[in-house]
Each structure stands twice: as structure tokens, then as C-alpha cells.
Design a protein around this motif. Sequence first.
Motif, mmCIF file in Angstrom:
data_model
loop_
_atom_site.group_PDB
_atom_site.id
_atom_site.type_symbol
_atom_site.label_atom_id
_atom_site.label_comp_id
_atom_site.label_asym_id
_atom_site.label_seq_id
_atom_site.Cartn_x
_atom_site.Cartn_y
_atom_site.Cartn_z
ATOM 1 N N ALA A 132 -28.609 4.515 -17.598
ATOM 2 C CA ALA A 132 -28.618 5.655 -16.865
ATOM 3 C C ALA A 132 -27.277 6.066 -16.339
ATOM 4 O O ALA A 132 -27.246 7.395 -15.743
ATOM 5 N N GLU A 134 -24.017 7.839 -15.668
ATOM 6 C CA GLU A 134 -23.419 9.106 -16.179
ATOM 7 C C GLU A 134 -21.949 9.010 -16.376
ATOM 8 O O GLU A 134 -21.229 8.741 -15.462
ATOM 9 N N ARG A 136 -18.776 11.783 -17.296
ATOM 10 C CA ARG A 136 -18.451 13.261 -17.415
ATOM 11 C C ARG A 136 -16.862 13.439 -17.454
ATOM 12 O O ARG A 136 -16.071 12.394 -16.896
ATOM 13 N N GLU A 150 -20.009 15.184 -21.621
ATOM 14 C CA GLU A 150 -21.072 14.862 -20.639
ATOM 15 C C GLU A 150 -22.172 13.934 -21.261
ATOM 16 O O GLU A 150 -22.658 14.192 -22.415
ATOM 17 N N GLY A 151 -22.765 12.878 -20.550
ATOM 18 C CA GLY A 151 -23.659 12.033 -21.092
ATOM 19 C C GLY A 151 -23.906 10.780 -20.341
ATOM 20 O O GLY A 151 -23.381 10.811 -19.326
ATOM 21 N N THR A 152 -24.788 9.848 -20.793
ATOM 22 C CA THR A 152 -25.207 8.713 -20.416
ATOM 23 C C THR A 152 -24.801 7.591 -21.164
ATOM 24 O O THR A 152 -24.490 7.570 -22.330
ATOM 25 N N ARG A 202 -20.719 8.098 -12.738
ATOM 26 C CA ARG A 202 -21.806 8.269 -11.606
ATOM 27 C C ARG A 202 -22.995 7.427 -11.832
ATOM 28 O O ARG A 202 -23.631 7.200 -12.836
ATOM 29 N N ASP A 203 -23.395 6.660 -10.820
ATOM 30 C CA ASP A 203 -24.863 5.919 -10.783
ATOM 31 C C ASP A 203 -25.848 6.655 -10.050
ATOM 32 O O ASP A 203 -25.780 7.034 -8.764
ATOM 33 N N PRO A 204 -26.628 7.325 -10.641
ATOM 34 C CA PRO A 204 -27.820 8.466 -10.187
ATOM 35 C C PRO A 204 -28.405 7.708 -9.127
ATOM 36 O O PRO A 204 -28.927 8.402 -8.214
ATOM 37 N N THR A 209 -19.717 6.997 -7.164
ATOM 38 C CA THR A 209 -19.012 7.547 -8.284
ATOM 39 C C THR A 209 -17.567 6.683 -8.380
ATOM 40 O O THR A 209 -17.175 6.310 -7.385
#
Length: 223
Positions: A132, A134, A136, A150-152, A202-204, A209
Motif C-alpha cells: 500500500a 505510495e 511519487r 506515481e504508484g504503489t 507515503r504510508d497512507p 512521508t
Amino acid sequence: MRFTCAESTLDLDFAHCVVAGWTGRNPDAIQHHIDELAAIGVAPPSTVPLYYRVSAGLLTQARSLQFVGENTSGEVEPLVVRAGGKTYLGLASDHTDRELEAHSVALSKQVCAKPCASELWDFEEVADRLDALELRSWIKENGDWVLYQEGTLSAMRPMAELMEGAALEALSGKGPAAMLGGTLGVTSGGVRPASEFRMEMRDPETGRTITHGYSIKTLPAVA
């Protein structure tokens, strides 16, 4: 190199660095990246993934870098660090000489510094949600920041598999070891150079970040 992890400070003198390439989990995504690089003259890989050994001294936290020629560019990647019996996760850019890459991918990896952020996360703290996380990156074009990637991490093979393929634990028995874990395709416009590169992981779940950015100064290619 000095890193921070939570409330701790880590001073690491890396002995080994591996750049994992062609690490996409989806065969179509791998082919897309192969096609991207084929468009700039890079031959397809002999197998996937591949693990390129590069000088550990290429890792840097500098924010202003110099490269020969105008055909180099960055790639946002997870950075796995194994040191002192522990594993950490960070952020790096596999900056690569694209002109040389058309001749030899291995050599193109070796000639460029690998910028990385000064913050690390405890790998175990995010191990259950790695997919999960992210990634960028942005590049500076015509004075504006443009989304470049951009992606995971779900787009890449599991980090445990890549760490095993790179023999990261075995390497770390002879000093701190780092692995750049592969990258994402470009959102649009193809692989290209830029004057500045910025990246983020980034950890959603927590909103935390890790960020880093650097500028590129082009040195003349003298024949």
C-alpha cells in the motif's frame, strides 16, 4: 552517512549496494517499462529481475549533483537497508545515464550517484502493508513541477523476494548493505532528463512521508 529512524540516529558506512532492475510484478507493466527504454535505445533484459552490483560509494544524501552530459534522469525507488541485524526501508533515486544505458545497463548504473533520503523506517513496522505504500516523483520542466511517476509498491515484486534475490542478508554480514528495489513507469511523456528531481514515499495508513529532492548540473561531455 547519517540517517534518522524514529528517535534514533544511524551512522552507516555502506559496504555493498545493489540496484534491482525489471522488478515489476505485472508482466504487462514490465513490458511497458522495457518498451519505454527501448524507445531510447536500451536493449531488453536477458531475464527478470536482474541485480546490478554498484559501488556503495555512489549512495549520497547530497541535494546538488553533477553528471556528465545531458542524458541522465532519476527514478524513484524504495531503498532497503540491512545493517546491524535489522532491516530498514527508505527512499532513493536510481539516477541513470541513458546514453550509456543503450550500450550497457550495468555500466549506466555505475556512473551516476544514487541520491537517497536521510530518513528510514523500521521495516517491520510497515511489513504488513508494504504493497500500500505510495511512491511519487516530480521533475522540473519549464519552471513547473510535473508529476513524473506515481504508484504503489504493489506494482513491484515483494520486497522479501527481491532482498533474497539480491542476497542482501548475506552481504550485510560483511558490512551495511543497501538495495534499490525497482521503479515505476513514467506517467506520460516518456523517460527524459530534467534540471531537478523530487520524490516521495507515503504510508497512507499513518500519513507519514519520506521525501528527498536534488538538482542536476550538467557537465560538458568532452571528446
